[in-house]
Scaffold this motif. Structure first.
Motif, PDB file in Angstrom:
ATOM      1  N   ASP A  26      -3.198 -15.078  53.424  1.00 30.15           N
ATOM      2  CA  ASP A  26      -3.179 -15.272  54.877  1.00 30.15           C
ATOM      3  C   ASP A  26      -1.946 -14.643  55.537  1.00 30.15           C
ATOM      4  O   ASP A  26      -2.042 -14.119  56.643  1.00 30.15           O
ATOM      5  CB  ASP A  26      -3.243 -16.766  55.218  1.00 30.15           C
ATOM      6  CG  ASP A  26      -4.649 -17.316  55.100  1.00 30.15           C
ATOM      7  OD1 ASP A  26      -5.602 -16.514  55.112  1.00 30.15           O
ATOM      8  OD2 ASP A  26      -4.802 -18.547  55.002  1.00 30.15           O
ATOM      9  N   ILE A  27      -0.801 -14.697  54.875  1.00 30.74           N
ATOM     10  CA  ILE A  27       0.403 -14.133  55.493  1.00 30.74           C
ATOM     11  C   ILE A  27       0.252 -12.624  55.673  1.00 30.74           C
ATOM     12  O   ILE A  27       0.739 -12.044  56.649  1.00 30.74           O
ATOM     13  CB  ILE A  27       1.671 -14.464  54.668  1.00 30.74           C
ATOM     14  CG1 ILE A  27       2.908 -14.002  55.435  1.00 30.74           C
ATOM     15  CG2 ILE A  27       1.606 -13.832  53.283  1.00 30.74           C
ATOM     16  CD1 ILE A  27       4.213 -14.461  54.814  1.00 30.74           C
ATOM     17  N   GLN A  28      -0.457 -11.982  54.749  1.00 31.30           N
ATOM     18  CA  GLN A  28      -0.702 -10.548  54.876  1.00 31.30           C
ATOM     19  C   GLN A  28      -1.675 -10.273  56.012  1.00 31.30           C
ATOM     20  O   GLN A  28      -1.537  -9.289  56.746  1.00 31.30           O
ATOM     21  CB  GLN A  28      -1.256 -10.003  53.552  1.00 31.30           C
ATOM     22  CG  GLN A  28      -1.154  -8.487  53.407  1.00 31.30           C
ATOM     23  CD  GLN A  28      -1.387  -8.044  51.965  1.00 31.30           C
ATOM     24  OE1 GLN A  28      -0.872  -8.679  51.041  1.00 31.30           O
ATOM     25  NE2 GLN A  28      -2.153  -6.987  51.781  1.00 31.30           N
ATOM     26  N   ILE A  29      -2.666 -11.151  56.168  1.00 30.33           N
ATOM     27  CA  ILE A  29      -3.607 -11.035  57.283  1.00 30.33           C
ATOM     28  C   ILE A  29      -2.864 -11.194  58.606  1.00 30.33           C
ATOM     29  O   ILE A  29      -3.068 -10.422  59.558  1.00 30.33           O
ATOM     30  CB  ILE A  29      -4.717 -12.098  57.174  1.00 30.33           C
ATOM     31  CG1 ILE A  29      -5.559 -11.884  55.916  1.00 30.33           C
ATOM     32  CG2 ILE A  29      -5.597 -12.090  58.424  1.00 30.33           C
ATOM     33  CD1 ILE A  29      -6.448 -10.658  55.960  1.00 30.33           C
ATOM     34  N   ILE A  30      -1.979 -12.194  58.675  1.00 28.08           N
ATOM     35  CA  ILE A  30      -1.222 -12.452  59.898  1.00 28.08           C
ATOM     36  C   ILE A  30      -0.385 -11.240  60.270  1.00 28.08           C
ATOM     37  O   ILE A  30      -0.347 -10.818  61.437  1.00 28.08           O
ATOM     38  CB  ILE A  30      -0.320 -13.689  59.717  1.00 28.08           C
ATOM     39  CG1 ILE A  30      -1.160 -14.969  59.650  1.00 28.08           C
ATOM     40  CG2 ILE A  30       0.707 -13.791  60.846  1.00 28.08           C
ATOM     41  CD1 ILE A  30      -1.859 -15.331  60.937  1.00 28.08           C
TER      42      ILE A  30
END
Length: 259
Positions: A26-30
């Motif tokens: 998710d942090i990469q998506i964000i």
């Protein structure tokens, strides 16, 4: 600009749990969404370091349709408002030009707050912010030709029973009408805005306090640093709100380090 792991922990627990074989965290998506929001590029234009653009787009699209970032925004900003003493509230709007990619196919697949004003096809963002420069209370979208006062009253009505009696509401002359002024008084708040020059019985207002209205102007300036907010590329309000919410959340998290 990227969200650090410490910043991400602020919202990590508010994001939906991903099912199946999830290869992109998710942090990469964000940070991929942040790149698109900041640079205004198409999803296909994402650098390879973020992973497959289509996988990122699909997760962002699911979040937009489910209102994930609406929920995150409400939780974060609600916590901010609870933790500050609200003495002044600013109400204002800003116009956003609609890119040709965001025009057309009106009334299909969902609401589209796009209208033709003297500046062309535009959308207005109406916002209520507390006196803390990061505490956005609520916002709404309207077509570019719509008047500020009715939209502003709709936002103010959401503040009923909020316990902010006595707070000063700062507005410009676009909200000068008697109806808006009376609504603020009915809410137990104090309207602070200059009367129009043609007022037969003009009122006095606190000029010193009124200068604090520049805080919401600076907030709009920071938001328009994101190219996806500076220009509207999306047809649907749900997707445009997604980027507004995301930009507000990013601004909220990054403001932790801002002096």
């Amino acid at each position: 600009m990227e969200i650090s792991k410490s910043h991400f922990k602020i919202i990590e627990h508010l994001l939906p749990v991903q099912k199946g074989n999830v290869k992109i965290p998710d942090i990469q998506i964000i940070n991929a969404i942040l790149y698109v929001a900041e640079h205004g590029c198409k999803w296909r234009g994402l650098p390879e370091r973020f992973g497959k653009w289509y996988s990122i787009y699909m997760r962002a699209n699911r979040w937009a349709k489910k209102g994930v970032l609406d929920h995150v925004f409400v939780i974060l900003q609600g916590a901010d408002v609870v933790n500050i003493q609200v003495d002044t509230i600013s109400l204002d709007s800003t116009a956003v030009k609609v890119h040709p990619d965001g025009a057309g196919a009106f009334k299909k697949n969902g609401p589209q707050s796009i209208g033709k004003s003297r500046a062309g096809w535009t959308t207005k963002i109406h916002m209520v912010a507390a006196d803390d420069k990061t505490a956005v209370i609520t916002f709404a979208l309207s077509p570019g030709q719509s008047r500020d006062a009715p939209e502003g009253r709709s936002l103010l009505e959401t503040l009923e029973n909020c316990g902010w009696e006595g707070a000063k509401v700062l507005m410009d002359k676009a909200y000068e009408g008697d109806e808006t002024r009376q609504l603020v008084l009915d809410l137990g708040m104090i309207p602070v805005f200059p009367p129009k020059v043609n007022r037969i019985n003009p009122w006095k207002y606190d000029r010193k306090i009124y200068k604090k209205r520049n805080e919401v102007e600076r907030l709009f300036r920071r938001l328009k640093g994101f190219r996806r907010i500076f220009s509207r590329f999306n047809k649907l309000d749900a997707v445009f709100r997604f980027f507004i919410n995301f930009s507000l959340i990013a601004d909220r998290m990054i403001s932790v380090d801002r002096p």
